[in-house]
Design a protein around this motif. Structure first.
Motif, PDB file in Angstrom:
ATOM      1  N   VAL A   7       0.838  -1.199   0.000  1.00 12.72           N
ATOM      2  CA  VAL A   7       0.000   0.000   0.000  1.00 12.72           C
ATOM      3  C   VAL A   7       0.875   1.252   0.000  1.00 12.72           C
ATOM      4  N   VAL A   8       1.859   1.264   0.889  1.00  9.96           N
ATOM      5  CA  VAL A   8       2.762   2.413   0.973  1.00  9.96           C
ATOM      6  C   VAL A   8       3.462   2.628  -0.362  1.00  9.96           C
ATOM      7  N   ASP A   9       3.979   1.563  -0.936  1.00 14.53           N
ATOM      8  CA  ASP A   9       4.688   1.659  -2.204  1.00 14.53           C
ATOM      9  C   ASP A   9       3.748   2.082  -3.328  1.00 14.53           C
ATOM     10  N   GLY A  10       2.530   1.551  -3.314  1.00 17.98           N
ATOM     11  CA  GLY A  10       1.571   1.886  -4.360  1.00 17.98           C
ATOM     12  C   GLY A  10       1.166   3.345  -4.341  1.00 17.98           C
ATOM     13  N   ILE A  11       0.879   3.869  -3.158  1.00 15.21           N
ATOM     14  CA  ILE A  11       0.490   5.282  -3.057  1.00 15.21           C
ATOM     15  C   ILE A  11       1.682   6.170  -3.380  1.00 15.21           C
ATOM     16  N   LYS A  12       2.881   5.745  -2.985  1.00 10.20           N
ATOM     17  CA  LYS A  12       4.077   6.516  -3.332  1.00 10.20           C
ATOM     18  C   LYS A  12       4.229   6.604  -4.852  1.00 10.20           C
TER      19      LYS A  12
END
Length: 238
Positions: A7-12
């Protein structure tokens, strides 16, 4: 990689590729979870992690938004890390702060505005009243110390540098440093060193500002190590 990390990587990635920008509202939870291929629970965990990092801001009843993404906000968690370090790490962090603030002083001398110079002058003038009191009000002294160094860092013209200095020189760090300074006259010596830095800034002299700031912060290091403070060297600007 855990689902939360995804999730963190995707939103980044969405921020980096321009899909989301500062101030934009994230898609509704259901749609965002589907696009990232994660459960809504994992999405919430990832959003919470990004909120702690200062990347997003969740507003009750309104949704989740990308923050301004300014360096000061994004680097703020580093200040928390610094605050949690024990006494054994104080000198290491202070050494990094010294390197950054020394360069910040040189940069500030070349570009400081009249208003900022006057603000720094008001801070130093207020310290005279603090030092005249018996006993010295350490809370007010620390506040003035923070204010003076903040002016210098902000006038360097580099928001990342200013944010790093702010993180490395928090109130907690300063209180810890002052607890380690046991010699008489430490407050007056610090004030005199600030005055020397201010004169270099007022004269628009980057090299002298760099030297004066280095002298000041090296003196703190020497005091913490129990040696003779470099800051005791007479001020040649007087």
């Amino acid at each position: 990689m855990s689902r939360t990390d995804e999730v963190v990587d995707g939103i980044k990635r969405m921020i980096l590729d321009g899909t989301l920008g500062p101030g934009d509202r994230l898609p509704v939870e259901k749609d965002l979870a589907e696009s990232l291929g994660v459960s809504r629970g994992s999405l919430r965990e990832g959003v919470r992690a990004l909120s702690i990092l200062g990347v997003v801001d969740t507003r009750q009843g309104d949704g989740t938004y990308v923050t301004s993404l300014d360096p000061q906000r994004l680097l703020a968690p580093m200040g928390f890390v610094v605050d949690l370090q024990g006494e054994s790490s104080a000198l290491s962090f202070h050494a990094v702060r010294r390197v950054l603030e020394t360069e910040a002083a040189a940069l500030a001398a070349a570009r400081i505005t009249p208003g900022a110079l006057a603000e720094a002058r008001r801070v130093l003038d207020g310290v005279d009243d603090v030092l005249a009191a018996t006993p010295v009000d350490h809370e007010r002294f620390i506040e003035a110390d923070i204010a003076f160094h903040r002016v210098v860092a902000e006038q360097a013209g580099n928001p990342v540098l200013a944010a790093l200095v702010e993180s490395l020189a928090s109130r907690t760090v300063r209180e810890r440093l002052w607890r380690g300074l046991h010699e008489d006259g430490a407050e007056q010596r610090t004030h005199d060193e600030h005055e020397a830095i201010w004169r270099a800034l007022a004269d628009r002299d980057p090299e002298r500002a760099r030297i004066r700031m280095a002298n000041h912060l090296l003196g703190v290091e020497e005091s913490l190590r129990g040696g003779t403070a470099i800051g005791d060297v007479p001020d040649g600007d007087a």
